[in-house]
Structures are given as structure tokens and as C-alpha cells.
Enzyme design. Sequence first.
Site, short mmCIF file in Angstrom:
data_model
loop_
_atom_site.label_atom_id
_atom_site.label_comp_id
_atom_site.label_asym_id
_atom_site.label_seq_id
_atom_site.Cartn_x
_atom_site.Cartn_y
_atom_site.Cartn_z
N LYS A 21 -5.90 2.14 6.03
CA LYS A 21 -5.26 3.21 6.03
C LYS A 21 -4.72 3.93 4.80
CE LYS A 21 -1.62 5.64 8.63
NZ LYS A 21 -2.22 6.53 9.16
N THR A 24 -1.61 9.59 5.36
CA THR A 24 -1.01 9.72 6.47
C THR A 24 -0.93 11.26 6.69
OG1 THR A 24 1.12 9.30 7.76
CG2 THR A 24 1.20 9.53 5.51
N GLU A 74 -8.01 7.01 8.06
CA GLU A 74 -6.93 6.67 8.59
C GLU A 74 -7.43 5.65 9.60
OE1 GLU A 74 -3.97 7.45 9.59
OE2 GLU A 74 -3.46 9.73 9.32
#
Length: 104
Positions: A21, A24, A74
Site C-alpha cells: 500500500k 492513501t 492501494e
Amino acid sequence: MQPNDITFYQRFEADILAGRKTITIRDKSESYFKAGDILRVGRFEDNQYFCTIEVLSVSPITLDELTEQHAKQENMGLAELREVIKTIYPNESEFWVIEIRLVN
């Protein structure tokens, strides 16, 4: 004990720690971060610190502008990403993509 600067749902912790990831997506209330910021990261559920990240970039985006590349960053599919964002921010249409790098 220092306070955390940003929190993530616990379900994202392993992906952040593994480097899967790398962005954000946040609403306006968290659009103040800037490239170069070093942030203490905690879990949303219990605010427990779990790592430190560096902000690489911050850029505005709408839900319709999200791409497969954002979804990959993500660590999920595009449809899933849009659903997650709509669930977390049901009344928002403008967001900020915060690109991050794990520091430790």
C-alpha cells in the site's frame, strides 16, 4: 508516548508494512500533509503505533478520476477501491491522494 500523526484501519496494516500500500486517499480534513513530512502511523481502532512513513506527494483527485494504478497502489481492485472510499467518506466527492513510503 508521542501521538500518532495519521491512522489507518487495521486491515491495511500488513499491506503498509509490506510496502504493498503506497498511497492513501483522504478527504479535505487530511489534505494538509505535504511532501517530506515524516508521520507516526497508528491503527484507527486502538491508535496503537505501528510504523513511520514519509509523505512523497499530495495531489487532489475525484472519485471518477481514480484509475487502476491508484487501485494497485492501494493493493485492491478499482471497483473495490471506489466502494471503500464511498463507505468511509459517503458525502464527499473531492479527495487527496497521499503517496507514502515506509520509513520503519
